[in-house]
Write an enzyme that holds these catalytic residues in place. Structure first.
Site, short mmCIF file in Angstrom:
data_model
loop_
_atom_site.label_atom_id
_atom_site.label_comp_id
_atom_site.label_asym_id
_atom_site.label_seq_id
_atom_site.Cartn_x
_atom_site.Cartn_y
_atom_site.Cartn_z
N CYS A 295 0.69 -1.01 -0.02
CA CYS A 295 -0.05 0.06 -0.03
C CYS A 295 0.84 1.34 -0.02
CB CYS A 295 -0.84 -0.10 1.56
SG CYS A 295 -2.02 -1.32 1.22
N HIS B 222 -3.37 7.32 2.07
CA HIS B 222 -3.71 5.96 1.57
C HIS B 222 -5.07 5.92 2.38
CE1 HIS B 222 -4.13 1.78 0.81
NE2 HIS B 222 -3.77 1.41 2.15
N ASN C 54 -10.00 0.12 -0.29
CA ASN C 54 -8.70 0.01 -0.17
C ASN C 54 -8.01 -0.46 -1.56
OD1 ASN C 54 -5.86 -0.32 0.38
ND2 ASN C 54 -6.25 -1.11 2.37
O1 UT7 Z 1 -3.82 -0.98 3.54
C1 UT7 Z 1 -3.15 -1.16 4.89
C2 UT7 Z 1 -3.58 -2.16 5.54
N1 UT7 Z 1 -5.04 -2.39 6.22
C3 UT7 Z 1 -5.52 -1.46 7.03
O2 UT7 Z 1 -5.04 -0.56 7.35
C4 UT7 Z 1 -6.79 -2.03 7.71
C5 UT7 Z 1 -6.64 -1.82 9.33
N2 UT7 Z 1 -7.48 -2.39 10.07
C6 UT7 Z 1 -9.15 -1.89 9.94
O3 UT7 Z 1 -9.20 -1.17 9.10
C7 UT7 Z 1 -10.07 -2.70 11.01
O4 UT7 Z 1 -9.30 -3.31 12.14
C8 UT7 Z 1 -10.98 -3.70 10.31
C9 UT7 Z 1 -11.84 -2.85 9.50
C10 UT7 Z 1 -10.09 -4.66 9.55
C11 UT7 Z 1 -11.72 -4.18 11.40
O5 UT7 Z 1 -12.35 -3.45 12.43
P1 UT7 Z 1 -12.25 -3.75 13.86
O6 UT7 Z 1 -13.12 -2.39 14.54
O7 UT7 Z 1 -10.92 -3.91 14.14
O8 UT7 Z 1 -13.08 -4.89 13.95
P2 UT7 Z 1 -12.69 -6.37 14.52
O9 UT7 Z 1 -11.52 -7.02 13.64
O10 UT7 Z 1 -12.50 -5.97 16.11
O11 UT7 Z 1 -14.03 -7.03 14.48
C12 UT7 Z 1 -15.35 -6.72 15.36
C13 UT7 Z 1 -16.38 -7.80 15.16
C14 UT7 Z 1 -15.88 -9.15 14.96
O12 UT7 Z 1 -16.93 -9.84 16.08
P3 UT7 Z 1 -16.87 -10.42 17.43
O13 UT7 Z 1 -15.63 -11.26 17.55
O14 UT7 Z 1 -16.67 -9.01 18.27
O15 UT7 Z 1 -18.12 -11.00 17.45
C15 UT7 Z 1 -15.69 -9.84 13.84
O16 UT7 Z 1 -15.91 -11.17 13.58
O17 UT7 Z 1 -16.81 -7.55 13.77
C16 UT7 Z 1 -16.80 -9.03 13.06
N3 UT7 Z 1 -16.43 -8.74 11.64
C17 UT7 Z 1 -17.36 -8.45 10.75
N4 UT7 Z 1 -18.67 -8.42 10.96
C18 UT7 Z 1 -19.47 -8.24 9.79
C19 UT7 Z 1 -15.49 -8.68 11.08
N5 UT7 Z 1 -15.59 -8.54 9.79
C20 UT7 Z 1 -16.64 -8.31 9.56
C21 UT7 Z 1 -17.63 -8.16 8.53
N6 UT7 Z 1 -19.00 -7.96 8.62
N7 UT7 Z 1 -17.04 -7.80 7.21
#
Ligand code: UT7
Length: 323
Positions: free
Chosen positions: A113, A250, A280
Site C-alpha cells: 500500500c 492512503h 482500499n
Molecule cells: O492498507 C493497509 C492495511 N489495512 C488497514 O489499514 C486495515 C486496518 N484495520 C482495519 O481497518 C480494521 O481493523 C478492520 C476494518 C479490518 C476491522 O475493524 P475492527 O473495528 O478492528 O473490527 P474487529 O476486527 O475487532 O471485529 C469486530 C467484530 C468481530 O466480531 P466479534 O468477535 O466481536 O463477535 C468480527 O468477527 O466484527 C466482526 N467482523 C465482521 N462483521 C461483519 C469482522 N469483519 C466483519 C464483516 N462483517 N465484514
C-alpha cells in the site's frame, strides 16, 4: 536545484461496481457493518480477464493526455504494484510495450500500500540526480485477485484500480516555494511481516497465496506510523500541519484517516477521502485520491500537498509537494 514537478495525472477504474449490499448477498456481512467500521460504501472489481496492466495503461494514457505529452517523451516508467500480471517481467514493461515505447527504462516497485510513495521517492531521486527528465509513475492493483472471498474480515476492504502521474524536471530555487516534490520520507519494519502478508508466493508455495491480516494490530500501527511519517516530512521542510493545504492519505479505512487527523490536529476538511467509493486499492489509492481531488478542483496549482501511506511489510512513508 532540479525539482520533480507533477505535470499531469490520470485515473482508471474497472466498470464493475460492487456495493456493500452485493457483498452481503455472498458473505456474512452487512452494509451497516462495513460503513460503520471502515467508511467504505462500494469498490470497483476487475472483471475476469481484466489485468493490472489494463488498469495501469488506462491511468497512464489519462495522465499523458493531462500532461499534454506522448510516450515518446518519457525516459522511464515506474509501476507500483503488488498484483503484477505475471511473476515476471515487470508490469511496467507491459505498459511500456502497450504505449509503443521501446526506449528508456521500465520497472516495478513493490511496497504494497506504500508503493506509490516509494515509487515517488525513486522517481524524485532519478529526476533530481539527472538520471531521467520525464517519468511516468503508476500505482495499479487488482487486489481482488489476492482476496479470500470466504474471509469477511478482509474481502470487504479492498478494491481494484489505477492512478498515474507524469513527473518532469524543472528548475527550482531549492526552498519550499518551489513547485514539485519537496521531500519524501520512507520507513519499514520487516519484523511486523506477520501482521499483513500473503500466505503464498513464487519461491515458497509456487502460488500467489491469499491476503492475511490482523486488522486490529494493523489499525493501531497505521495511525502511529502515518502520523510519524507526516511529522518527519513536515520537520524536514520546517513546516507545521497548518501550512499544508491538502492531506492525501492512503485510503484504507475512514477511521484511520480520522484518527490520524485527530492525533496531529489536522482539520478533517483538508483530508481527501475517497475510501467510500474506492475501498482500499493498495498502491493505487494515493494517486486515485490525488487525481480525484485535482479533477474536482480542490487541489490547485501552488497548493502544498502531503501524501502518506502505510502497508504490508510494514512499509510506510510520506511525500510533501507543491502542486
Ligand atoms: O492498507 C493497509 C492495511 N489495512 C488497514 O489499514 C486495515 C486496518 N484495520 C482495519 O481497518 C480494521 O481493523 C478492520 C476494518 C479490518 C476491522 O475493524 P475492527 O473495528 O478492528 O473490527 P474487529 O476486527 O475487532 O471485529 C469486530 C467484530 C468481530 O466480531 P466479534 O468477535 O466481536 O463477535 C468480527 O468477527 O466484527 C466482526 N467482523 C465482521 N462483521 C461483519 C469482522 N469483519 C466483519 C464483516 N462483517 N465484514
Amino acid at each position: 536545484m532540479i525539482r520533480a514537478r507533477i505535470i499531469g495525472c490520470g485515473a482508471f477504474l474497472p466498470d464493475n461496481v460492487v456495493t456493500n449490499d452485493d457483498l452481503a448477498a455472498k458473505v456474512d456481512t452487512s452494509d451497516e457493518w462495513i460503513r460503520e467500521r471502515t467508511g467504505i460504501r462500494q469498490r470497483y472489481i476487475a472483471l475476469p480477464g481484466e489485468k493490472t496492466s489494463d488498469l495501469a495503461l488506462g491511468a497512464a494514457r489519462a495522465a499523458l493526455t493531462d500532461a499534454g505529452i506522448d510516450a515518446g517523451e518519457l525516459d522511464m516508467i515506474i509501476c507500483a504494484t503488488t498484483t503484477p500480471d505475471e511473476s515476471f517481467p515487470a508490469t511496467a514493461t507491459i505498459v511500456q510495450s502497450r504505449l509503443g515505447m521501446g526506449h528508456g527504462a521500465a520497472f516495478d516497485v513493490q511496497a504494497v500500500c506504500s508503493g506509490f510513495i516509494y515509487g515517488l521517492a525513486v522517481a524524485d531521486s532519478m529526476i533530481r540526480t539527472g538520471a531521467a527528465r520525464t517519468i511516468l509513475l503508476i500505482g495499479a492493483e487488482t487486489m481482488s485477485r489476492l482476496l479470500d472471498w470466504n474471509d469477511r474480515t478482509t474481502c470487504v476492504l479492498f478494491g481494484d484500480g489505477a492512478g498515474a502521474v507524469v513527473l518532469q524536471a524543472h528548475d527550482g530555487l531549492g526552498d519550499n516555494s518551489d513547485q514539485g516534490v519537496l521531500n519524501t520520507r520512507l520507513f519499514s519494519d520487516g519484523r511486523l511481516h506477520d501482521m499483513l502478508y500473503t500466505d503464498g508466493g513464487v519461491s515458497s508455495t509456487q502460488t500467489v497465496g491469499k491476503l492475511r491480516m490482523h486488522g486490529k494490530e494493523v489499525f493501531k500501527h497505521a495511525v502511529t506510523n502515518i502520523a510519524a511519517a507526516i511529522q518527519a516530512s513536515l520537520d524536514a521542510a520546517g513546516l507545521t500541519v497548518e501550512d499544508i493545504d491538502w492531506f492525501v492519505p492512503h485510503q484504507a479505512n475512514q477511521r484511520i484517516l480520522d484518527g490520524t487527523a485527530r492525533k496531529l490536529g489536522i482539520d478533517p476538511g483538508r483530508v481527501i477521502s475517497t475510501v467510500a467509493q474506492h475501498g482500499n486499492t493498495s498502491a493505487a489509492s494515493v494517486p486515485l485520491a490525488l487525481c480525484t481531488a485535482v479533477r474536482e478542483g480542490r487541489i490547485k496549482r501552488g497548493d502544498l500537498v502531503l501524501l502518506e501511506a502505510m502497508g504490508g511489510g510494514f512499509t510506510w512513508g510520506a511525500a510533501l509537494l507543491r502542486w
